[in-house]
Design a protein around this motif. Structure first.
Motif, PDB file in Angstrom:
ATOM      1  N   ALA A  64      18.150   4.302   8.167  1.00 52.54           N
ATOM      2  CA  ALA A  64      18.159   5.200   9.322  1.00 52.54           C
ATOM      3  C   ALA A  64      16.788   5.136   9.990  1.00 52.54           C
ATOM      4  N   LYS A  65      16.636   5.842  11.099  1.00 52.00           N
ATOM      5  CA  LYS A  65      15.383   5.818  11.847  1.00 52.00           C
ATOM      6  C   LYS A  65      14.351   6.711  11.168  1.00 52.00           C
ATOM      7  N   THR A  66      13.240   6.101  10.772  1.00 51.40           N
ATOM      8  CA  THR A  66      12.149   6.837  10.123  1.00 51.40           C
ATOM      9  C   THR A  66      10.820   6.407  10.733  1.00 51.40           C
ATOM     10  N   ASN A  67       9.761   7.183  10.435  1.00 48.94           N
ATOM     11  CA  ASN A  67       8.445   6.750  10.918  1.00 48.94           C
ATOM     12  C   ASN A  67       7.457   6.480   9.790  1.00 48.94           C
ATOM     13  N   ASN A  68       7.813   6.852   8.552  1.00 53.38           N
ATOM     14  CA  ASN A  68       6.932   6.523   7.440  1.00 53.38           C
ATOM     15  C   ASN A  68       7.499   7.138   6.166  1.00 53.38           C
ATOM     16  N   PHE A  69       6.837   6.843   5.047  1.00 54.93           N
ATOM     17  CA  PHE A  69       7.225   7.472   3.790  1.00 54.93           C
ATOM     18  C   PHE A  69       6.886   8.961   3.823  1.00 54.93           C
ATOM     19  N   ASN A  70       7.661   9.724   3.083  1.00 55.36           N
ATOM     20  CA  ASN A  70       7.390  11.142   2.912  1.00 55.36           C
ATOM     21  C   ASN A  70       6.141  11.304   2.028  1.00 55.36           C
ATOM     22  N   VAL A  71       5.176  12.099   2.493  1.00 54.37           N
ATOM     23  CA  VAL A  71       3.929  12.274   1.749  1.00 54.37           C
ATOM     24  C   VAL A  71       4.198  12.849   0.367  1.00 54.37           C
ATOM     25  N   GLU A  72       5.133  13.792   0.279  1.00 55.14           N
ATOM     26  CA  GLU A  72       5.441  14.424  -0.998  1.00 55.14           C
ATOM     27  C   GLU A  72       6.027  13.417  -1.980  1.00 55.14           C
ATOM     28  N   SER A  73       6.823  12.466  -1.472  1.00 57.05           N
ATOM     29  CA  SER A  73       7.394  11.436  -2.342  1.00 57.05           C
ATOM     30  C   SER A  73       6.306  10.511  -2.877  1.00 57.05           C
ATOM     31  N   LEU A  74       5.382  10.109  -2.006  1.00 56.18           N
ATOM     32  CA  LEU A  74       4.278   9.255  -2.445  1.00 56.18           C
ATOM     33  C   LEU A  74       3.383   9.987  -3.440  1.00 56.18           C
ATOM     34  N   LYS A  75       3.160  11.279  -3.180  1.00 47.27           N
ATOM     35  CA  LYS A  75       2.334  12.064  -4.087  1.00 47.27           C
ATOM     36  C   LYS A  75       2.971  12.133  -5.477  1.00 47.27           C
ATOM     37  N   GLY A  76       4.297  12.266  -5.517  1.00 49.82           N
ATOM     38  CA  GLY A  76       4.992  12.328  -6.799  1.00 49.82           C
ATOM     39  C   GLY A  76       4.770  11.088  -7.637  1.00 49.82           C
ATOM     40  N   GLN A  77       4.834   9.920  -7.006  1.00 47.75           N
ATOM     41  CA  GLN A  77       4.607   8.688  -7.752  1.00 47.75           C
ATOM     42  C   GLN A  77       3.154   8.562  -8.183  1.00 47.75           C
ATOM     43  N   ALA A  78       2.244   9.066  -7.353  1.00 49.02           N
ATOM     44  CA  ALA A  78       0.826   9.034  -7.732  1.00 49.02           C
ATOM     45  C   ALA A  78       0.558   9.954  -8.925  1.00 49.02           C
ATOM     46  N   VAL A  79       1.175  11.130  -8.915  1.00 50.63           N
ATOM     47  CA  VAL A  79       1.016  12.064 -10.032  1.00 50.63           C
ATOM     48  C   VAL A  79       1.579  11.460 -11.306  1.00 50.63           C
ATOM     49  N   ARG A  80       2.741  10.835 -11.200  1.00 49.26           N
ATOM     50  CA  ARG A  80       3.341  10.204 -12.378  1.00 49.26           C
ATOM     51  C   ARG A  80       2.430   9.123 -12.943  1.00 49.26           C
ATOM     52  N   LYS A  81       1.872   8.310 -12.064  1.00 47.16           N
ATOM     53  CA  LYS A  81       0.985   7.231 -12.529  1.00 47.16           C
ATOM     54  C   LYS A  81      -0.281   7.803 -13.168  1.00 47.16           C
ATOM     55  N   VAL A 105      14.516  15.920  -0.573  1.00 51.85           N
ATOM     56  CA  VAL A 105      15.825  15.262  -0.571  1.00 51.85           C
ATOM     57  C   VAL A 105      15.690  13.838  -0.053  1.00 51.85           C
ATOM     58  N   THR A 106      14.838  13.637   0.947  1.00 52.88           N
ATOM     59  CA  THR A 106      14.656  12.307   1.530  1.00 52.88           C
ATOM     60  C   THR A 106      13.274  11.758   1.183  1.00 52.88           C
ATOM     61  N   THR A 107      13.201  10.457   1.027  1.00 53.77           N
ATOM     62  CA  THR A 107      11.941   9.816   0.654  1.00 53.77           C
ATOM     63  C   THR A 107      11.088   9.442   1.857  1.00 53.77           C
ATOM     64  N   HIS A 108      11.656   9.568   3.070  1.00 54.29           N
ATOM     65  CA  HIS A 108      10.948   9.183   4.293  1.00 54.29           C
ATOM     66  C   HIS A 108      10.962  10.348   5.287  1.00 54.29           C
ATOM     67  N   ASN A 109      10.101  10.254   6.288  1.00 55.25           N
ATOM     68  CA  ASN A 109      10.123  11.207   7.395  1.00 55.25           C
ATOM     69  C   ASN A 109      11.161  10.753   8.410  1.00 55.25           C
ATOM     70  N   MET A 110      12.216  11.536   8.578  1.00 55.52           N
ATOM     71  CA  MET A 110      13.299  11.175   9.486  1.00 55.52           C
ATOM     72  C   MET A 110      12.926  11.522  10.922  1.00 55.52           C
ATOM     73  N   LEU A 140      16.304  -1.400   0.054  1.00 49.74           N
ATOM     74  CA  LEU A 140      15.398  -1.510  -1.079  1.00 49.74           C
ATOM     75  C   LEU A 140      14.629  -2.828  -1.047  1.00 49.74           C
ATOM     76  N   SER A 141      13.419  -2.791  -1.569  1.00 53.39           N
ATOM     77  CA  SER A 141      12.581  -3.992  -1.610  1.00 53.39           C
ATOM     78  C   SER A 141      11.653  -3.909  -2.813  1.00 53.39           C
ATOM     79  N   SER A 142      11.415  -5.037  -3.432  1.00 54.15           N
ATOM     80  CA  SER A 142      10.516  -5.074  -4.594  1.00 54.15           C
ATOM     81  C   SER A 142       9.064  -4.840  -4.198  1.00 54.15           C
ATOM     82  N   THR A 143       8.757  -4.886  -2.899  1.00 52.20           N
ATOM     83  CA  THR A 143       7.392  -4.667  -2.419  1.00 52.20           C
ATOM     84  C   THR A 143       7.147  -3.221  -1.984  1.00 52.20           C
ATOM     85  N   SER A 144       8.167  -2.376  -2.100  1.00 49.65           N
ATOM     86  CA  SER A 144       8.012  -0.986  -1.670  1.00 49.65           C
ATOM     87  C   SER A 144       7.030  -0.255  -2.590  1.00 49.65           C
ATOM     88  N   PRO A 145       6.132   0.565  -2.031  1.00 49.17           N
ATOM     89  CA  PRO A 145       5.214   1.343  -2.886  1.00 49.17           C
ATOM     90  C   PRO A 145       5.899   2.546  -3.539  1.00 49.17           C
TER      91      PRO A 145
END
Length: 738
Positions: free
Chosen positions: A371-388, A444-449, A483-488
């Motif tokens: 769908a149309k997005t403009n970037n990753f959701n900051v909260e989603s990226l933060k979650g992966q950073a916290v996990r790491k 709910v969504t991983t990107h900014n819609m 999906l892509s293997s290069t996705s952060p």
């Protein structure tokens, strides 16, 4: 890329009906396959012709050619230029080149490396007005100047018809030509070739009717009104009347008309007013593993990667057991109603209630729809950073703990657990724990819609109230990007992601074929489809009990939306009630259907279509009985009655049960002995012919006579279309893979 599967001893090898079609003299024939998607990835037809190339090249060798439009970037990156091996083709190309039309030849760098002939539409655009006049004189179809796609299709069709005229003049009676055209964009080539009486056999395949796509996209009650639509009026209102005319003219001009599924055949009969001669289902290249349970190991590995993503996405709210969590997914084009996302979301709401009341399982559902997005959701990226960060902290403390423990043991001492970690270590761990605190719900969504307020999926999520709260047993993750293997965020290819999931759910309303559930089947992942999809119809026709093999078919054709929603909910809830062992057994059975979807089997339908076209174009040279049924009609892969017919039918009486296996399940199993028994029982029907009395619907295999049981033919079967049953092995060896 071929999808991999294991070389299972109880696969379909030797089970599928033998093909008795007389082989075509390919050395005396030239086969040309025409499609807009040759070297040009636009939609699903690209997958069809790309995956089918290898088995066609294996059959036809250097007498097989693909034809399509030339795009410079695609040619430079996907095609190796070379000279055509046939002098007649070289001369036909030169005839067009000398008249100012550029034609390119080479090998397409895909599996099979087929020859391709690509026509430069731009170099021939100066002929457009003249060719529009030719089309009008031929069939009274006019094309508007503003429809670029229709105009390009006419240029391509005119170039192809011109090429075939030059080629057949060069060949004379030496070689006969077959032209196989896909979709309406290739339609002008059929129309012009037939109107100019070019001596060639033609096959036209529609993968979905043009008007059908438009009507379903407009949320029309399509299948209940097939016989009521005013076709010309509907096409005119949508400003596609000229395209519809091209498609319908091509259908009626071709010697043989084919579609990809039975449901599309019904649609084409009403929309295009011609019943298809052959149904040519879409297949996949199935690459077999040498290891017996490699696909189970791949499932375990990929599932672990998805679990890592889920740990990060739900940090601070990870109060559910990942070992009792199932991963469902839906993927494809973002067509909310056509793909069944509407009924899926409603069913998830009901499933959430059932799981909260009756079950301790959690379901995480992925929506993979661009769908149309403009970037990753900051909260989603933060979650992966916290996990790491937590992972790194745990590893640091673990290494320090391990070194002190090692030193103490070397000295022959039992270390004091209170002193093995110092205050700094506890401080680091406390800081890591505090970092996981979260005051908002997981997104709910991983990107900014871009259109969050009007997005159909998000609007329905708000309606049903599934916001990933702690009380919800169904969690939703909307990933609006392929999906892509290069996705952060979720670094996995689609194939790996599918392997890691437990169930694919595709309750489509309009799906002429449906590759997504087919890909699940090849990878041993159960799936939900419908009887309005080509894949679902194919499975109903070829498998006696699809649900026993992990293919659940929702009835959306003869039931109301409410009833279909209840059925889908029940399928998913029953799946959630399965034990670990039942899921393993079902994945084994699902994977055994792979051969049924392999082009090595499904390619025979194309062989039959070509043979039929040659018979109609050159009846004196090629003989075929027009009344003879296709040899595969009526074949049904039998239900595995050596094990319970469906895991859902053998669940524990209580809705709460553990994944821990019972000791009673550890029965002895000899793989070689079971495989040999399968071969004997499965292959026997091919030497049996006859009609047996029908004992009634309650007939049990155990009550058949010994002769009938040994030959594998159930009572009441008629081997005209070939029906048979067999005893499969009890179970594949047990494994502990999740």
């Amino acid at each position: 890329m071929p999808l991999s599967r294991s070389l299972s001893m109880t696969s379909l090898s030797g089970v599928l009906p033998a093909w008795e079609e007389a082989e075509l003299p390919v050395e005396d024939l030239l086969l040309f396959e025409v499609a807009w998607e040759v070297t040009n990835k636009v939609g699903g037809i690209y997958t069809v012709i790309q995956t089918k190339a290898k088995i066609t090249v294996d059959e036809w060798g250097e007498n097989y050619y693909m034809m399509g439009p030339y795009f410079e970037h695609n040619f430079k990156t996907q095609v190796e230029a070379c000279e055509p091996p046939n002098p007649a083709i070289r001369k036909a190309m030169d005839a067009l080149i000398h008249n100012g039309c550029q034609v390119h030849f080479g090998r397409w760098l895909i599996e099979g490396s087929p020859f391709v002939i690509l026509f430069d539409i731009g170099s021939a655009a100066w002929n457009l007005d003249r060719w529009k006049g030719d089309l009008w004189e031929t069939c009274r179809i006019g094309l508007p100047y503003h429809d670029r796609e229709a105009n390009d299709s006419l240029i391509l069709g005119s170039l192809i018809a011109w090429f075939f005229k030059e080629l057949t003049d060069q060949l004379g009676d030496k070689l006969n030509v077959i032209g196989h055209f896909h979709e309406w964009q290739a339609g002008p080539g059929v129309i012009l070739s037939r109107s100019r009486k070019i001596p060639m056999a033609t096959v036209f395949t529609t993968h979905a009717t043009l008007l059908g796509r438009y009507l379903c996209a407009g949320n029309a009650d399509f299948y209940n009104n097939l016989d009521k639509f005013d076709i010309d009026k509907e096409a005119g209102e949508r400003q596609i009347y000229h395209r519809y005319c091209l498609e319908r003219a091509a259908v009626h001009c071709a010697h043989v008309f084919t579609t990809v599924s039975q449901i599309t055949a019904v649609e084409a009969s009403h929309m295009l007013h011609r019943k298809p001669d052959v149904v040519t289902p879409n297949g996949l290249n199935v690459k077999k593993f040498s290891a017996m349970h490699e696909f189970q190991n791949l499932h375990s590995t990929s599932k672990a990667r998805i679990q890592e993503f889920v740990r990060g996405h739900f940090y601070g709210h990870l109060d559910f057991n990942l070992e009792k969590t199932l991963f469902f997914f839906i993927a494809g084009r973002y067509e909310f109603s056509n793909k069944g996302a509407d009924i899926f979301l409603e069913s998830l709401s009901r499933l959430n209630y059932l799981l909260r009341v009756r079950n301790d399982m959690t379901v995480v559902v992925f929506f993979i729809m661009p769908a149309k997005t403009n970037n990753f959701n900051v909260e989603s990226l933060k979650g992966q950073a916290v996990r790491k960060q937590l992972w790194d902290t745990a590893h640091t403390v673990k290494e320090k703990f391990g070194k002190k423990l090692y030193d103490a043991l070397l000295k022959g001492q039992i270390p004091d657990m209170n002193s093995i970690l110092d205050r700094d270590d506890f401080t680091i761990m406390k800081r890591a724990i505090y970092a996981t605190q979260r005051h908002s719900l997981p997104p709910v969504t991983t990107h900014n819609m871009l259109d969050d307020s009007t997005d159909p999926i998000l609007s329905n999520v708000r309606r049903i109230g599934l916001f990933n709260s702690r009380n919800d047993r169904v969690k939703i993750i909307f990933h609006p990007e392929f999906l892509s293997s290069t996705s952060p965020l979720l670094p996995m290819d689609y194939e790996d992601f599918v392997r890691g999931c437990n169930l694919g759910v595709f309750p489509s309303y309009y799906e002429p074929w449906g590759y997504t559930p087919g890909e699940c089947t090849v990878m041993g992942i159960p799936s939900v489809t419908t009887n309005l999809s080509g894949f679902g119809c194919f499975m109903e026709e070829h498998v006696s009990d699809p649900a026993a093999y992990g293919v659940y078919i929702v009835d959306r054709r003869f039931r109301s939306p409410e009833e279909s929603c209840k059925q889908l909910t029940q399928f998913m809830f029953s799946f959630c009630q399965q034990s670990l062992r039942q899921r393993i057994i079902q994945r084994n059975r699902t994977e055994r259907l792979s051969d049924l979807l392999d082009w090595k089997y499904l390619g025979r339908f194309y062989i039959h279509a070509r043979h039929l076209a040659l018979n109609r174009a050159f009846p004196d040279k090629f003989k075929i009985d027009p009344m003879a049924p296709l040899k595969t009609e009526g074949f049904r892969y039998p239900r595995p009655y050596s094990v319970p017919p469906s895991p859902s039918a053998s669940i524990h009486s209580t809705p709460h049960h553990s994944d821990v296996e019972d000791d009673d399940d550890d029965e002895p199993y000899d793989e070689d002995e079971e495989a040999e028994r399968d071969r004997l029982n499965i292959k026997a029907p091919f030497c049996c012919f006859g009609i047996y009395p029908d004992p009634g619907p309650s007939q049990n295999p155990d009550s058949c006579s010994e002769a009938q049981f040994n030959c594998g033919v159930p009572q009441g079967s008629i081997l005209g279309p070939l029906w048979f049953s067999t005893v499969l092995g009890k179970l594949l060896p047990k494994c502990n893979t999740l």
